[in-house]
Design a protein around this motif. Structure first.
Motif, PDB file in Angstrom:
ATOM      1  N   ASP A 130      92.000 -25.210 -39.737  1.00 36.95           N
ATOM      2  CA  ASP A 130      92.068 -24.161 -40.753  1.00 36.95           C
ATOM      3  C   ASP A 130      91.572 -24.706 -42.088  1.00 36.95           C
ATOM      4  OD1 ASP A 130      92.714 -22.159 -42.555  1.00 36.95           O
ATOM      5  OD2 ASP A 130      94.720 -21.828 -41.749  1.00 36.95           O
ATOM      6  N   GLY A 131      90.275 -24.553 -42.329  1.00 38.76           N
ATOM      7  CA  GLY A 131      89.662 -25.050 -43.551  1.00 38.76           C
ATOM      8  C   GLY A 131      90.248 -24.448 -44.810  1.00 38.76           C
ATOM      9  N   LEU A 132      90.650 -23.195 -44.750  1.00 35.56           N
ATOM     10  CA  LEU A 132      91.246 -22.561 -45.926  1.00 35.56           C
ATOM     11  C   LEU A 132      92.611 -23.167 -46.253  1.00 35.56           C
ATOM     12  CD1 LEU A 132      90.228 -18.825 -45.416  1.00 35.56           C
ATOM     13  CD2 LEU A 132      89.208 -20.532 -46.944  1.00 35.56           C
ATOM     14  N   ALA A 133      93.406 -23.469 -45.237  1.00 33.74           N
ATOM     15  CA  ALA A 133      94.700 -24.106 -45.471  1.00 33.74           C
ATOM     16  C   ALA A 133      94.502 -25.503 -46.059  1.00 33.74           C
ATOM     17  CB  ALA A 133      95.500 -24.171 -44.181  1.00 33.74           C
ATOM     18  N   TYR A 134      93.508 -26.209 -45.563  1.00 31.36           N
ATOM     19  CA  TYR A 134      93.174 -27.542 -46.084  1.00 31.36           C
ATOM     20  C   TYR A 134      92.779 -27.442 -47.555  1.00 31.36           C
ATOM     21  CZ  TYR A 134      89.861 -31.445 -46.842  1.00 31.36           C
ATOM     22  OH  TYR A 134      89.157 -32.505 -47.346  1.00 31.36           O
ATOM     23  N   LEU A 135      91.884 -26.524 -47.860  1.00 29.91           N
ATOM     24  CA  LEU A 135      91.443 -26.324 -49.238  1.00 29.91           C
ATOM     25  C   LEU A 135      92.624 -25.989 -50.138  1.00 29.91           C
ATOM     26  CD1 LEU A 135      89.221 -25.997 -51.378  1.00 29.91           C
ATOM     27  CD2 LEU A 135      88.911 -23.651 -50.542  1.00 29.91           C
ATOM     28  N   GLU A 136      93.476 -25.095 -49.683  1.00 28.57           N
ATOM     29  CA  GLU A 136      94.646 -24.706 -50.480  1.00 28.57           C
ATOM     30  C   GLU A 136      95.581 -25.891 -50.696  1.00 28.57           C
ATOM     31  OE1 GLU A 136      96.982 -22.680 -52.960  1.00 28.57           O
ATOM     32  OE2 GLU A 136      94.984 -22.095 -52.263  1.00 28.57           O
ATOM     33  N   ALA A 137      95.749 -26.727 -49.702  1.00 27.79           N
ATOM     34  CA  ALA A 137      96.598 -27.915 -49.853  1.00 27.79           C
ATOM     35  C   ALA A 137      96.034 -28.874 -50.896  1.00 27.79           C
ATOM     36  CB  ALA A 137      96.766 -28.615 -48.508  1.00 27.79           C
ATOM     37  N   VAL A 138      94.715 -29.030 -50.922  1.00 27.75           N
ATOM     38  CA  VAL A 138      94.095 -29.901 -51.941  1.00 27.75           C
ATOM     39  C   VAL A 138      94.247 -29.245 -53.310  1.00 27.75           C
ATOM     40  CG1 VAL A 138      91.944 -30.987 -52.733  1.00 27.75           C
ATOM     41  CG2 VAL A 138      92.483 -30.941 -50.287  1.00 27.75           C
ATOM     42  N   ARG A 139      94.025 -27.955 -53.397  1.00 25.97           N
ATOM     43  CA  ARG A 139      94.195 -27.249 -54.673  1.00 25.97           C
ATOM     44  C   ARG A 139      95.615 -27.389 -55.201  1.00 25.97           C
ATOM     45  NH1 ARG A 139      90.741 -21.862 -53.133  1.00 25.97           N
ATOM     46  NH2 ARG A 139      88.740 -22.604 -53.927  1.00 25.97           N
ATOM     47  N   GLN A 140      96.580 -27.267 -54.322  1.00 21.42           N
ATOM     48  CA  GLN A 140      97.986 -27.402 -54.750  1.00 21.42           C
ATOM     49  C   GLN A 140      98.244 -28.792 -55.318  1.00 21.42           C
ATOM     50  OE1 GLN A 140     100.521 -26.279 -51.498  1.00 21.42           O
ATOM     51  NE2 GLN A 140      99.992 -24.114 -51.666  1.00 21.42           N
ATOM     52  N   ARG A 141      97.692 -29.799 -54.669  1.00 19.46           N
ATOM     53  CA  ARG A 141      97.860 -31.157 -55.186  1.00 19.46           C
ATOM     54  C   ARG A 141      97.194 -31.311 -56.555  1.00 19.46           C
ATOM     55  NH1 ARG A 141      98.207 -31.638 -49.700  1.00 19.46           N
ATOM     56  NH2 ARG A 141      99.394 -33.391 -48.843  1.00 19.46           N
ATOM     57  N   ALA A 142      96.097 -30.601 -56.767  1.00 16.16           N
ATOM     58  CA  ALA A 142      95.354 -30.695 -58.037  1.00 16.16           C
ATOM     59  C   ALA A 142      96.073 -30.006 -59.181  1.00 16.16           C
ATOM     60  CB  ALA A 142      93.956 -30.105 -57.867  1.00 16.16           C
ATOM     61  N   THR A 143      96.947 -29.070 -58.854  1.00 15.89           N
ATOM     62  CA  THR A 143      97.579 -28.274 -59.916  1.00 15.89           C
ATOM     63  C   THR A 143      99.079 -28.537 -60.051  1.00 15.89           C
ATOM     64  OG1 THR A 143      97.862 -26.402 -58.386  1.00 15.89           O
ATOM     65  CG2 THR A 143      95.860 -26.430 -59.738  1.00 15.89           C
ATOM     66  N   ARG A 144      99.601 -29.525 -59.399  1.00 21.37           N
ATOM     67  CA  ARG A 144     101.039 -29.865 -59.507  1.00 21.37           C
ATOM     68  C   ARG A 144     101.396 -30.258 -60.900  1.00 21.37           C
ATOM     69  NH1 ARG A 144     101.998 -33.794 -54.413  1.00 21.37           N
ATOM     70  NH2 ARG A 144     101.562 -32.284 -52.843  1.00 21.37           N
ATOM     71  N   MET A 176      95.907 -30.876 -41.686  1.00 24.80           N
ATOM     72  CA  MET A 176      95.147 -29.808 -41.048  1.00 24.80           C
ATOM     73  C   MET A 176      94.785 -30.185 -39.606  1.00 24.80           C
ATOM     74  SD  MET A 176      91.327 -28.312 -41.833  1.00 24.80           S
ATOM     75  CE  MET A 176      90.607 -29.872 -41.347  1.00 24.80           C
ATOM     76  N   ILE A 177      94.346 -31.404 -39.416  1.00 20.68           N
ATOM     77  CA  ILE A 177      93.966 -31.861 -38.076  1.00 20.68           C
ATOM     78  C   ILE A 177      95.185 -31.882 -37.167  1.00 20.68           C
ATOM     79  CG2 ILE A 177      93.104 -33.842 -36.765  1.00 20.68           C
ATOM     80  CD1 ILE A 177      91.281 -34.399 -39.260  1.00 20.68           C
ATOM     81  N   GLN A 232      81.812 -27.864 -48.434  1.00 23.17           N
ATOM     82  CA  GLN A 232      82.389 -27.195 -47.262  1.00 23.17           C
ATOM     83  C   GLN A 232      83.693 -27.851 -46.882  1.00 23.17           C
ATOM     84  OE1 GLN A 232      81.603 -24.422 -45.515  1.00 23.17           O
ATOM     85  NE2 GLN A 232      80.119 -24.065 -47.121  1.00 23.17           N
ATOM     86  N   PRO A 233      84.762 -27.124 -46.811  1.00 26.07           N
ATOM     87  CA  PRO A 233      84.845 -25.689 -47.037  1.00 26.07           C
ATOM     88  C   PRO A 233      84.545 -25.355 -48.503  1.00 26.07           C
ATOM     89  CG  PRO A 233      87.048 -26.622 -46.805  1.00 26.07           C
ATOM     90  CD  PRO A 233      86.075 -27.720 -46.500  1.00 26.07           C
ATOM     91  N   SER A 234      84.016 -24.175 -48.693  1.00 24.24           N
ATOM     92  CA  SER A 234      83.598 -23.748 -50.020  1.00 24.24           C
ATOM     93  C   SER A 234      84.750 -23.875 -51.007  1.00 24.24           C
ATOM     94  CB  SER A 234      83.111 -22.300 -49.961  1.00 24.24           C
ATOM     95  OG  SER A 234      82.653 -21.898 -51.231  1.00 24.24           O
ATOM     96  N   GLY A 235      84.518 -24.637 -52.066  1.00 22.28           N
ATOM     97  CA  GLY A 235      85.535 -24.868 -53.076  1.00 22.28           C
ATOM     98  C   GLY A 235      86.136 -26.264 -53.021  1.00 22.28           C
ATOM     99  N   ILE A 236      85.855 -27.029 -51.962  1.00 22.28           N
ATOM    100  CA  ILE A 236      86.458 -28.356 -51.824  1.00 22.28           C
ATOM    101  C   ILE A 236      85.967 -29.311 -52.903  1.00 22.28           C
ATOM    102  CG2 ILE A 236      84.806 -29.322 -50.156  1.00 22.28           C
ATOM    103  CD1 ILE A 236      88.655 -29.817 -50.159  1.00 22.28           C
ATOM    104  N   ILE A 275      85.314 -36.736 -46.518  1.00 18.78           N
ATOM    105  CA  ILE A 275      85.560 -36.010 -47.758  1.00 18.78           C
ATOM    106  C   ILE A 275      84.328 -36.076 -48.662  1.00 18.78           C
ATOM    107  CG2 ILE A 275      86.978 -35.973 -49.856  1.00 18.78           C
ATOM    108  CD1 ILE A 275      89.312 -36.924 -47.926  1.00 18.78           C
ATOM    109  N   SER A 276      83.659 -37.207 -48.701  1.00 20.01           N
ATOM    110  CA  SER A 276      82.416 -37.316 -49.483  1.00 20.01           C
ATOM    111  C   SER A 276      81.372 -36.331 -48.971  1.00 20.01           C
ATOM    112  CB  SER A 276      81.854 -38.736 -49.415  1.00 20.01           C
ATOM    113  OG  SER A 276      82.698 -39.641 -50.073  1.00 20.01           O
ATOM    114  N   GLU A 277      81.236 -36.244 -47.657  1.00 18.45           N
ATOM    115  CA  GLU A 277      80.287 -35.294 -47.062  1.00 18.45           C
ATOM    116  C   GLU A 277      80.694 -33.856 -47.357  1.00 18.45           C
ATOM    117  OE1 GLU A 277      77.320 -35.403 -44.628  1.00 18.45           O
ATOM    118  OE2 GLU A 277      77.251 -36.870 -46.246  1.00 18.45           O
ATOM    119  N   GLN A 278      81.980 -33.554 -47.236  1.00 14.74           N
ATOM    120  CA  GLN A 278      82.459 -32.205 -47.545  1.00 14.74           C
ATOM    121  C   GLN A 278      82.122 -31.845 -48.988  1.00 14.74           C
ATOM    122  OE1 GLN A 278      86.640 -32.438 -46.740  1.00 14.74           O
ATOM    123  NE2 GLN A 278      86.359 -32.442 -44.520  1.00 14.74           N
TER     124      GLN A 278
END
Length: 143
Positions: A129-143, A117-118, A85-89, A77-80
């Protein structure tokens, strides 16, 4: 692309711990890993004994956390985030950290999404699916 083996990963984290504790210079990857190692003192005993670390088997059914997998996910996650990458992470994890008041806890939430995702990729046989992963993190950020 470098694909380390399970033993390589365990040696890396044990060496990082050993060098950090000895006050030795760390290579760039170790510098990225060291704060996550330091944040998990519950793993120090396993990181101290490399021979034992190389021999241990962490099975889900045993209910033990695999410290090497956990630390590897922090590092991933630090590297991402460092390359966004994915863009927006980067932004998604930073928003999650702001909501939770802790980058460490944000990483743990992102780890859950990364693991999902894995798991989905392995189960379906499709690429991650990097986009699904990104969306899952975004959802957690906006709960």
């Amino acid at each position: 692309m470098y694909t380390p083996s399970q033993l390589d990963v365990r040696r890396f984290f044990c060496a990082t711990y050993r060098s950090w504790q000895a006050g030795e210079a760390l290579d760039p990857m170790q510098k990225l890993a060291q704060p996550w190692v330091a944040a998990h003192p519950e793993y120090f005993a396993e990181l101290t004994d490399e021979a034992s670390a190389l021999a241990l088997d962490y099975r889900v059914e045993d209910g033990r956390t695999n410290p090497f997998l956990h630390l590897s996910m922090h590092l991933s996650i630090s590297e991402q985030m460092s390359i966004d990458q994915p863009s927006g992470i980067r932004q998604a994890v930073e928003l999650l950290a702001a909501r939770l008041g802790s980058m460490h806890e944000a990483h743990h939430q992102a780890m859950e999404a990364l693991g999902e995702m894995i798991w989905a990729s392995q189960r379906s046989g499709l690429p991650p699916d990097g986009l699904a992963y990104l969306e899952a993190v975004r959802q957690r950020a906006t709960r």
